[in-house]
Design a protein around this motif. Structure first.
Motif, PDB file in Angstrom:
ATOM      1  N   ARG A   1      52.497  37.633  41.656  1.00 29.66           N
ATOM      2  CA  ARG A   1      51.587  36.997  40.693  1.00 29.66           C
ATOM      3  C   ARG A   1      50.598  38.012  40.113  1.00 29.66           C
ATOM      4  N   GLY A   2      50.240  39.013  40.915  1.00 31.28           N
ATOM      5  CA  GLY A   2      49.329  40.041  40.449  1.00 31.28           C
ATOM      6  C   GLY A   2      49.175  41.118  41.501  1.00 31.28           C
ATOM      7  N   ALA A   3      48.729  42.299  41.083  1.00 29.37           N
ATOM      8  CA  ALA A   3      48.533  43.428  41.990  1.00 29.37           C
ATOM      9  C   ALA A   3      47.088  43.911  41.894  1.00 29.37           C
ATOM     10  N   ILE A   4      46.534  44.326  43.052  1.00 27.81           N
ATOM     11  CA  ILE A   4      45.153  44.809  43.106  1.00 27.81           C
ATOM     12  C   ILE A   4      45.119  46.119  43.890  1.00 27.81           C
ATOM     13  N   PRO A   5      45.535  47.217  43.280  1.00 27.14           N
ATOM     14  CA  PRO A   5      45.438  48.511  43.962  1.00 27.14           C
ATOM     15  C   PRO A   5      43.990  49.007  43.996  1.00 27.14           C
ATOM     16  N   VAL A   6      43.575  49.488  45.161  1.00 28.27           N
ATOM     17  CA  VAL A   6      42.199  49.936  45.356  1.00 28.27           C
ATOM     18  C   VAL A   6      42.206  51.402  45.805  1.00 28.27           C
ATOM     19  N   ALA A   7      41.464  52.241  45.080  1.00 26.78           N
ATOM     20  CA  ALA A   7      41.219  53.631  45.479  1.00 26.78           C
ATOM     21  C   ALA A   7      42.507  54.413  45.704  1.00 26.78           C
ATOM     22  N   GLY A   8      43.490  54.187  44.841  1.00 24.44           N
ATOM     23  CA  GLY A   8      44.772  54.851  44.992  1.00 24.44           C
ATOM     24  C   GLY A   8      44.989  55.968  43.990  1.00 24.44           C
TER      25      GLY A   8
ATOM     26  N   GLN B   1      58.222  49.063  31.705  1.00 25.93           N
ATOM     27  CA  GLN B   1      59.172  48.068  32.193  1.00 25.93           C
ATOM     28  C   GLN B   1      58.522  47.038  33.093  1.00 25.93           C
ATOM     29  N   SER B   2      57.207  47.043  33.178  1.00 30.34           N
ATOM     30  CA  SER B   2      56.503  46.098  34.055  1.00 30.34           C
ATOM     31  C   SER B   2      55.612  45.183  33.241  1.00 30.34           C
ATOM     32  N   ASP B   3      55.475  43.949  33.708  1.00 24.43           N
ATOM     33  CA  ASP B   3      54.519  43.035  33.077  1.00 24.43           C
ATOM     34  C   ASP B   3      53.690  42.303  34.137  1.00 24.43           C
ATOM     35  N   THR B   4      53.466  42.950  35.277  1.00 28.89           N
ATOM     36  CA  THR B   4      52.647  42.371  36.338  1.00 28.89           C
ATOM     37  C   THR B   4      51.173  42.616  36.041  1.00 28.89           C
ATOM     38  N   PRO B   5      50.354  41.577  35.966  1.00 25.76           N
ATOM     39  CA  PRO B   5      48.906  41.780  35.788  1.00 25.76           C
ATOM     40  C   PRO B   5      48.340  42.583  36.956  1.00 25.76           C
ATOM     41  N   MET B   6      47.354  43.423  36.656  1.00 22.98           N
ATOM     42  CA  MET B   6      46.855  44.337  37.670  1.00 22.98           C
ATOM     43  C   MET B   6      45.353  44.547  37.506  1.00 22.98           C
ATOM     44  N   LEU B   7      44.652  44.571  38.636  1.00 27.50           N
ATOM     45  CA  LEU B   7      43.251  44.984  38.694  1.00 27.50           C
ATOM     46  C   LEU B   7      43.207  46.269  39.493  1.00 27.50           C
ATOM     47  N   VAL B   8      42.770  47.372  38.877  1.00 21.58           N
ATOM     48  CA  VAL B   8      42.701  48.675  39.527  1.00 21.58           C
ATOM     49  C   VAL B   8      41.235  48.968  39.836  1.00 21.58           C
ATOM     50  N   ILE B   9      40.921  49.084  41.119  1.00 17.48           N
ATOM     51  CA  ILE B   9      39.552  49.342  41.574  1.00 17.48           C
ATOM     52  C   ILE B   9      39.482  50.768  42.110  1.00 17.48           C
ATOM     53  N   SER B  10      38.432  51.498  41.715  1.00 11.39           N
ATOM     54  CA  SER B  10      38.238  52.857  42.215  1.00 11.39           C
ATOM     55  C   SER B  10      36.787  53.058  42.613  1.00 11.39           C
TER      56      SER B  10
ATOM     57  N   VAL C   1      46.306  45.343  32.417  1.00  8.63           N
ATOM     58  CA  VAL C   1      45.671  46.080  33.501  1.00  8.63           C
ATOM     59  C   VAL C   1      44.178  46.223  33.211  1.00  8.63           C
ATOM     60  N   ARG C   2      43.378  45.829  34.187  1.00 10.24           N
ATOM     61  CA  ARG C   2      41.919  45.934  34.104  1.00 10.24           C
ATOM     62  C   ARG C   2      41.447  46.991  35.092  1.00 10.24           C
ATOM     63  N   PHE C   3      40.522  47.832  34.679  1.00  4.90           N
ATOM     64  CA  PHE C   3      39.999  48.900  35.526  1.00  4.90           C
ATOM     65  C   PHE C   3      38.523  48.653  35.822  1.00  4.90           C
ATOM     66  N   GLU C   4      38.162  48.785  37.099  1.00  5.86           N
ATOM     67  CA  GLU C   4      36.772  48.665  37.524  1.00  5.86           C
ATOM     68  C   GLU C   4      36.468  49.809  38.482  1.00  5.86           C
TER      69      GLU C   4
END
Length: 308
Positions: A183-190, A235-244, A268-271
């Motif tokens: 449904r969505g991905a939330i990668p943190v500090a990657g 090739q991706s359409d997964t919503p993503m929140l990228v936190i750093s 993709v949203r970046f915070e």
């Protein structure tokens, strides 16, 4: 720059050895959650009973509104699910179920003499992540969880792996699923472009450091693009929140420049928490009794995706 790269490469692995992290696992049976420990998500002939296992943490007082597969950090060479229990307890109090997984690790002797000098290379880590996600999808109904509300997230190395699972569909296809299951991905500090990461580590730790760490994890440089979430943006359409935070923002900014030029720019949203370090953001997120702006962002993103 050298100290920045050292902290990013070593930060989460060092945290896993601290008394605070181990104290949190003693509180895993908090009243706010029901905890099912040490569930095997893979039982093939080559299964590792410790590394191919997860803990499933369920809200104690009702149905979960979403479920997160959480992937630990540790420079792909250290750490495990027990060190993450504070974070998953905090999410459980907010009505989020969490499957926190372990996975096979790469050699870590470059980082500490207490870590082994043998281990796996890419794609073993992401294959394990896909196996754990497939287990979660398969067994979700048994635990009252909705397959339509499965998210993937992780910190540091786990941030990279969560983004890779959400962008390179091959690993889910091998498990009989597709990217649509996320449904969505939330990668943190990657980090999200392994060749860029290699260059940064080479500049900060030197050629031997880049060889021992980055090549030790991902193999020779010609294969680094295949291990990079940045390679699969079209090739991706997964919503993503990228936190750093202040140490990993250099990788997030590089990723954002690539996202902005791709078809994923609106997904993709970046915070960034630039005032935080790799270590301080991690400690803040895993402390269940303290407020965490990063955890709040995660919950807001989950609710936004559920509303769409």
């Amino acid at each position: 720059m050298k100290s920045l790269m050292l902290v990013f490469a070593l930060g989460t692995a060092a945290l896993t050895a601290t008394p605070m992290a181990h104290a949190l696992q003693d509180n895993a049976e908090a009243p706010s959650a029901r905890v099912l420990n040490d569930i095997a998500y893979y039982d093939g002939a080559d299964a590792d009973p410790e590394r191919h296992a997860l803990n499933l943490v369920l809200p104690a007082d009702g149905a979960a509104r979403a479920t997160v597969l959480w992937i630990h950090g540790g420079a792909w060479a250290a750490g495990g699910r027990a060190d993450e229990m504070g974070l998953v307890q905090a999410l459980a109090t907010e009505g989020i179920a969490v499957a926190v997984m372990s996975y096979r690790l790469s050699p870590g002797r470059w980082m500490s003499e207490n870590l082994p000098d043998t281990g796996v290379q890419h794609p073993a880590h992401i294959e394990d992540v896909a196996r754990a996600f497939a287990w979660l999808w398969t067994h979700a109904p048994e635990h009252g969880l909705d397959r339509e509300t499965l998210f993937v997230s992780g910190f540091s190395a786990g941030g990279h792996l969560s983004a890779l699972l959400a962008t390179d569909e091959r690993y889910l296809i091998a498990e009989g699923l597709s990217e649509d299951a996320i449904r969505g991905a939330i990668p943190v500090a990657g980090t999200y472009d392994v060749e860029h990461y290699f260059r940064m580590i080479n500049d900060s730790l030197g050629a031997q450091g880049a060889q021992d760490h980055v090549v030790g994890v991902f193999g020779p440089r010609p294969g680094h693009a295949a291990a990079s979430p940045a390679s699969y943006l079209e090739q991706s359409d997964t919503p993503m929140l990228v936190i750093s935070e202040g140490h990993s923002v250099i990788y997030a900014d590089h990723f954002q420049s690539l996202v902005d030029a791709s078809s994923m720019r609106d997904l993709v949203r970046f915070e960034a928490f630039n005032e935080e370090t790799h270590a301080s953001l991690y400690y803040e997120m895993i402390e269940p009794d303290a407020p965490s702006p990063a955890r709040t962002l995660m919950l807001e993103f989950i609710d936004q995706q559920l509303a769409d």
